[in-house]
Design an enzyme around this catalytic site. Structure first.
Site, short mmCIF file in Angstrom:
data_model
loop_
_atom_site.label_atom_id
_atom_site.label_comp_id
_atom_site.label_asym_id
_atom_site.label_seq_id
_atom_site.Cartn_x
_atom_site.Cartn_y
_atom_site.Cartn_z
N GLU A 68 0.87 -1.07 -0.04
CA GLU A 68 0.04 -0.04 0.04
C GLU A 68 0.83 1.40 0.06
O GLU A 68 0.52 2.07 -0.74
CB GLU A 68 -0.98 -0.05 1.30
N ASP A 127 0.91 3.89 -3.35
CA ASP A 127 0.49 5.44 -2.98
C ASP A 127 1.44 6.03 -3.61
O ASP A 127 1.10 7.08 -4.56
CB ASP A 127 0.55 5.54 -1.67
N GLU A 150 -4.50 0.63 -3.75
CA GLU A 150 -2.93 0.94 -3.68
C GLU A 150 -2.10 -0.08 -3.81
O GLU A 150 -0.97 -0.19 -4.39
CB GLU A 150 -2.70 2.13 -2.70
#
Length: 226
Positions: free
Chosen positions: A45, A49, A121
């Site tokens: 994640e 991002d 993400e």
């Protein structure tokens, strides 16, 4: 590693065939299912991002070559925020492939905005690690579709919009306070209140403080401007 039927279907919806299927498994594994032998998606994640941010920054610069940094920043924020990631996740039914602990599953985790946004993400990162930047870029631009070109030039998140509304009327910026926190440590639920200097206040609940603050600001702003 052989993918389950659910993850094979998700792989097809993503349009990316994983050379290392374990990456997709890790991308959809929530912390409530992690163990010493099973990694969750938090590190992916974090990476996803950043990959999403770079792709969106490039896309916005390409879409509007005359835009200033001040015009681009709110558009960028609107495209990469968790709410948008969760929206895209719902469109590809990412929730159906999530690996969740029993308590998270029973509490509707497959539909939770925070979990879906984080998983989206993580999937982006999995594609990046598996196929490189161009593969991740192709995935993002395809899934985000025309959002890049139709994102409003004056896009603002709810907290920024509420603050601007208050300042335009000579009021101090809104204050956000935690009303309550519930749920297990791996899946907390926060209720946050947004309060203006004039006493106007509303509250909302979400799976993170940031999302709850945004939701509370939106509820209050919608009421004040309706």
């Amino acid at each position: 590693m052989k993918l389950s039927a659910e993850l094979k279907a998700l792989e097809n919806r993503l349009g990316h065939r994983f050379g290392d299927p374990a990456l997709l498994v890790r991308a959809v594994t929530h912390s409530s299912m992690s163990s010493p032998t099973r990694s969750d998606n938090q590190r992916l994640e974090f990476l996803g991002d950043r990959v999403l941010g770079l792709v969106m920054a490039e896309a916005l610069l390409s879409a509007d070559k005359a835009a200033t940094e001040g015009q681009l920043a709110p558009r960028f924020n609107a495209l990469v925020r968790k709410e948008t990631c969760a929206e895209v996740a719902r469109e590809i039914d990412l929730g159906a492939g999530l690996k969740l602990g029993r308590s998270e599953m029973l509490s509707g985790g497959r539909r939770k905005q925070a979990l879906l946004g984080d998983a989206m993400e993580a999937v982006i990162a999995a594609v990046y690690v598996d196929g490189g930047f161009e593969a991740a870029k192709e995935l993002i631009l395809r899934l985000w579709g025309d959002r890049v070109t139709r994102v409003e030039a004056d896009a603002r998140d709810a907290k920024t919009s509420l603050q601007e509304w208050a300042q335009a009327r000579g009021l101090q910026p809104p204050k956000y306070e935690t009303v309550s926190r519930s749920g297990p440590d791996h899946a907390p639920v926060f209720t946050i209140s947004a309060t203006l200097e004039n006493g106007e206040s509303d509250q909302a609940t979400a799976g993170s403080k940031r999302l709850a603050e945004q939701a509370a600001a939106k509820v209050l702003l919608d009421r004040l401007t309706s």
